[in-house]
Design a protein around this motif. Sequence first.
Motif, PDB file in Angstrom:
ATOM      1  N   ALA A  18       5.494 -70.781 -16.332  1.00 43.70           N
ATOM      2  CA  ALA A  18       6.120 -69.358 -16.648  1.00 43.70           C
ATOM      3  C   ALA A  18       5.140 -68.376 -17.193  1.00 43.70           C
ATOM      4  CB  ALA A  18       7.577 -69.393 -17.309  1.00 43.70           C
ATOM      5  N   PRO A  19       5.328 -67.080 -17.047  1.00 44.15           N
ATOM      6  CA  PRO A  19       4.382 -66.131 -17.597  1.00 44.15           C
ATOM      7  C   PRO A  19       4.419 -65.882 -19.149  1.00 44.15           C
ATOM      8  CG  PRO A  19       6.218 -65.465 -16.309  1.00 44.15           C
ATOM      9  CD  PRO A  19       6.073 -66.507 -16.411  1.00 44.15           C
ATOM     10  N   HIS A  20       5.455 -66.236 -19.713  1.00 46.61           N
ATOM     11  CA  HIS A  20       5.557 -65.709 -21.086  1.00 46.61           C
ATOM     12  C   HIS A  20       5.417 -66.626 -22.048  1.00 46.61           C
ATOM     13  CE1 HIS A  20       6.345 -61.789 -19.301  1.00 46.61           C
ATOM     14  NE2 HIS A  20       7.422 -62.298 -18.642  1.00 46.61           N
ATOM     15  N   ALA A  21       4.450 -66.927 -22.929  1.00 48.31           N
ATOM     16  CA  ALA A  21       4.707 -68.023 -24.275  1.00 48.31           C
ATOM     17  C   ALA A  21       5.881 -67.672 -24.925  1.00 48.31           C
ATOM     18  CB  ALA A  21       3.336 -67.937 -24.691  1.00 48.31           C
ATOM     19  N   LEU A  22       6.523 -68.635 -25.300  1.00 47.11           N
ATOM     20  CA  LEU A  22       7.580 -68.397 -26.443  1.00 47.11           C
ATOM     21  C   LEU A  22       7.818 -69.866 -26.987  1.00 47.11           C
ATOM     22  CD1 LEU A  22       9.985 -66.658 -27.370  1.00 47.11           C
ATOM     23  CD2 LEU A  22      11.294 -67.503 -25.495  1.00 47.11           C
ATOM     24  N   GLY A  23       7.791 -69.856 -28.296  1.00 50.99           N
ATOM     25  CA  GLY A  23       8.298 -71.033 -29.074  1.00 50.99           C
ATOM     26  C   GLY A  23       7.141 -72.205 -28.706  1.00 50.99           C
ATOM     27  N   PRO A  24       7.778 -73.349 -28.273  1.00 55.79           N
ATOM     28  CA  PRO A  24       6.923 -74.518 -27.953  1.00 55.79           C
ATOM     29  C   PRO A  24       6.246 -74.428 -26.537  1.00 55.79           C
ATOM     30  CG  PRO A  24       9.333 -75.344 -27.931  1.00 55.79           C
ATOM     31  CD  PRO A  24       9.227 -73.767 -28.476  1.00 55.79           C
ATOM     32  N   GLY A  25       6.935 -73.514 -25.801  1.00 54.01           N
ATOM     33  CA  GLY A  25       6.471 -73.485 -24.337  1.00 54.01           C
ATOM     34  C   GLY A  25       6.505 -71.894 -23.709  1.00 54.01           C
ATOM     35  N   PHE A  26       7.161 -71.924 -22.616  1.00 53.83           N
ATOM     36  CA  PHE A  26       7.062 -70.659 -21.954  1.00 53.83           C
ATOM     37  C   PHE A  26       8.487 -70.178 -21.423  1.00 53.83           C
ATOM     38  CE2 PHE A  26       2.951 -72.656 -21.888  1.00 53.83           C
ATOM     39  CZ  PHE A  26       2.084 -71.590 -22.211  1.00 53.83           C
ATOM     40  N   THR A  27       8.562 -69.118 -20.740  1.00 53.42           N
ATOM     41  CA  THR A  27       9.743 -68.487 -20.392  1.00 53.42           C
ATOM     42  C   THR A  27       9.587 -67.723 -19.161  1.00 53.42           C
ATOM     43  OG1 THR A  27      12.004 -67.780 -20.537  1.00 53.42           O
ATOM     44  CG2 THR A  27      10.234 -66.569 -22.069  1.00 53.42           C
ATOM     45  N   TRP A  28      10.309 -67.447 -18.261  1.00 60.34           N
ATOM     46  CA  TRP A  28      10.107 -66.650 -17.025  1.00 60.34           C
ATOM     47  C   TRP A  28      10.782 -65.322 -17.265  1.00 60.34           C
ATOM     48  CZ3 TRP A  28       7.485 -68.806 -13.221  1.00 60.34           C
ATOM     49  CH2 TRP A  28       7.550 -70.125 -13.313  1.00 60.34           C
ATOM     50  N   PHE A  29      11.916 -65.110 -18.186  1.00 55.40           N
ATOM     51  CA  PHE A  29      12.291 -63.805 -18.705  1.00 55.40           C
ATOM     52  C   PHE A  29      13.366 -64.217 -19.954  1.00 55.40           C
ATOM     53  CE2 PHE A  29      14.402 -65.607 -14.616  1.00 55.40           C
ATOM     54  CZ  PHE A  29      15.440 -65.831 -15.119  1.00 55.40           C
ATOM     55  N   PRO A  30      13.804 -63.231 -20.539  1.00 53.50           N
ATOM     56  CA  PRO A  30      14.835 -63.536 -21.777  1.00 53.50           C
ATOM     57  C   PRO A  30      15.933 -64.249 -21.011  1.00 53.50           C
ATOM     58  CG  PRO A  30      13.834 -61.521 -21.975  1.00 53.50           C
ATOM     59  CD  PRO A  30      13.488 -61.921 -20.609  1.00 53.50           C
ATOM     60  N   LEU A  31      16.839 -64.970 -21.963  1.00 53.10           N
ATOM     61  CA  LEU A  31      17.805 -65.491 -21.763  1.00 53.10           C
ATOM     62  C   LEU A  31      18.934 -64.434 -21.317  1.00 53.10           C
ATOM     63  CD1 LEU A  31      18.348 -68.190 -24.370  1.00 53.10           C
ATOM     64  CD2 LEU A  31      17.624 -68.754 -21.789  1.00 53.10           C
ATOM     65  N   LEU A  32      19.950 -64.571 -20.405  1.00 53.06           N
ATOM     66  CA  LEU A  32      20.776 -63.554 -20.048  1.00 53.06           C
ATOM     67  C   LEU A  32      21.610 -62.854 -21.153  1.00 53.06           C
ATOM     68  CD1 LEU A  32      20.150 -64.876 -17.400  1.00 53.06           C
ATOM     69  CD2 LEU A  32      22.248 -64.195 -16.623  1.00 53.06           C
ATOM     70  N   ASN A  33      22.007 -63.883 -22.430  1.00 53.68           N
ATOM     71  CA  ASN A  33      22.494 -63.224 -23.530  1.00 53.68           C
ATOM     72  C   ASN A  33      21.692 -62.693 -24.551  1.00 53.68           C
ATOM     73  OD1 ASN A  33      21.526 -65.558 -24.313  1.00 53.68           O
ATOM     74  ND2 ASN A  33      23.435 -66.518 -25.237  1.00 53.68           N
ATOM     75  N   GLU A  34      20.547 -62.527 -24.406  1.00 54.99           N
ATOM     76  CA  GLU A  34      19.691 -62.045 -25.516  1.00 54.99           C
ATOM     77  C   GLU A  34      19.597 -60.580 -25.241  1.00 54.99           C
ATOM     78  OE1 GLU A  34      15.817 -64.128 -24.903  1.00 54.99           O
ATOM     79  OE2 GLU A  34      16.702 -65.725 -26.262  1.00 54.99           O
ATOM     80  N   ASP A  72      17.211 -58.316 -25.166  1.00 55.81           N
ATOM     81  CA  ASP A  72      15.899 -57.907 -24.472  1.00 55.81           C
ATOM     82  C   ASP A  72      15.879 -58.330 -22.888  1.00 55.81           C
ATOM     83  OD1 ASP A  72      15.469 -60.616 -25.216  1.00 55.81           O
ATOM     84  OD2 ASP A  72      13.390 -60.248 -25.458  1.00 55.81           O
ATOM     85  N   TYR A  73      17.104 -59.134 -22.736  1.00 56.46           N
ATOM     86  CA  TYR A  73      17.245 -59.373 -21.266  1.00 56.46           C
ATOM     87  C   TYR A  73      17.336 -58.069 -20.284  1.00 56.46           C
ATOM     88  CZ  TYR A  73      19.276 -60.699 -16.624  1.00 56.46           C
ATOM     89  OH  TYR A  73      19.467 -60.890 -15.292  1.00 56.46           O
ATOM     90  N   SER A  74      16.811 -57.851 -19.085  1.00 59.64           N
ATOM     91  CA  SER A  74      17.311 -56.945 -18.000  1.00 59.64           C
ATOM     92  C   SER A  74      16.669 -57.439 -16.958  1.00 59.64           C
ATOM     93  CB  SER A  74      16.304 -55.533 -18.411  1.00 59.64           C
ATOM     94  OG  SER A  74      15.035 -55.854 -17.998  1.00 59.64           O
ATOM     95  N   PHE A  75      17.822 -57.061 -15.836  1.00 60.91           N
ATOM     96  CA  PHE A  75      17.412 -57.378 -14.309  1.00 60.91           C
ATOM     97  C   PHE A  75      15.965 -56.990 -14.078  1.00 60.91           C
ATOM     98  CE2 PHE A  75      17.432 -57.356  -9.899  1.00 60.91           C
ATOM     99  CZ  PHE A  75      18.183 -58.575  -9.462  1.00 60.91           C
ATOM    100  N   ASP A  76      15.461 -55.949 -14.542  1.00 60.67           N
ATOM    101  CA  ASP A  76      14.023 -55.673 -14.391  1.00 60.67           C
ATOM    102  C   ASP A  76      12.864 -56.706 -14.564  1.00 60.67           C
ATOM    103  OD1 ASP A  76      14.792 -53.330 -12.924  1.00 60.67           O
ATOM    104  OD2 ASP A  76      14.180 -52.170 -14.727  1.00 60.67           O
ATOM    105  N   ARG A  77      13.401 -57.371 -15.572  1.00 59.43           N
ATOM    106  CA  ARG A  77      12.507 -58.663 -16.079  1.00 59.43           C
ATOM    107  C   ARG A  77      12.378 -59.751 -15.215  1.00 59.43           C
ATOM    108  NH1 ARG A  77      11.774 -58.507 -22.684  1.00 59.43           N
ATOM    109  NH2 ARG A  77       9.957 -59.813 -21.978  1.00 59.43           N
TER     110      ARG A  77
END
Length: 218
Positions: A56-72, A74-79
């Motif tokens: 996934a493109p975004h480094a976060l914590g111990p790994g990576f994420t594709w986009f923010p969690l839906l309940n966060e 900073d989540y948006s459908f655009d991301r």
Amino acid sequence: MTTSTWNPTVVWNRPDEQRADTPLLVLFHGYLSHERDLIGLAPMLPEEFTLASVRAPHALGPGFTWFPLLNEPDYSFDRVARAVDDVIGWLEGVRARHSSVTLLGFSMGMAVATSVLRRRPDLADAVVGLSGFAIPAEGDYFDDAALREQRPPLFWGRGDIDQIIAEPLVEYTTGWAQEHTAATKMLYTGLAHSINPPEMGHVSEFLRHQVLAADARR
């Protein structure tokens, strides 16, 4: 044609010179994981497949994420759309070498796999989703109308004690899958947010019947 300059980190199960004309199985890991996670499933999958496990493109914590969690916040459908468009751009560059393309995602990775299918139904022959979900649609980004006409094969497996994926997402995914795909839905007793050998046996059977058999008929 999607324009993307994304050049992801990818772990393959075989060298480049052995990939031509093989069925491609693209693996999308879950939240806070990495590209070396799902490649460990290789011994439980049909050996005919070339596996490509994508980071996934975004480094976060111990790994990576594709986009923010839906309940966060900073989540948006655009991301979501940006991540999906990047994956599509990469897939367009590799798919011509392969006899078919199947997408397999775990947890958030299933959201990526199903979103790629919904955005570009022509890019994937089948999808496998493990302990995951589909993203609720916004606007006209997804081409679900075309998907409904094609009804590609989808395998969706999850555990009956999975506490990670919220019930509204499970309900949404159930309705979407039934309406737009030829879905095989499996529920595993005593399985939490994970994968077990019986499920992988069913995944392998699905891949053989829905993908390898179709490849042989072409």
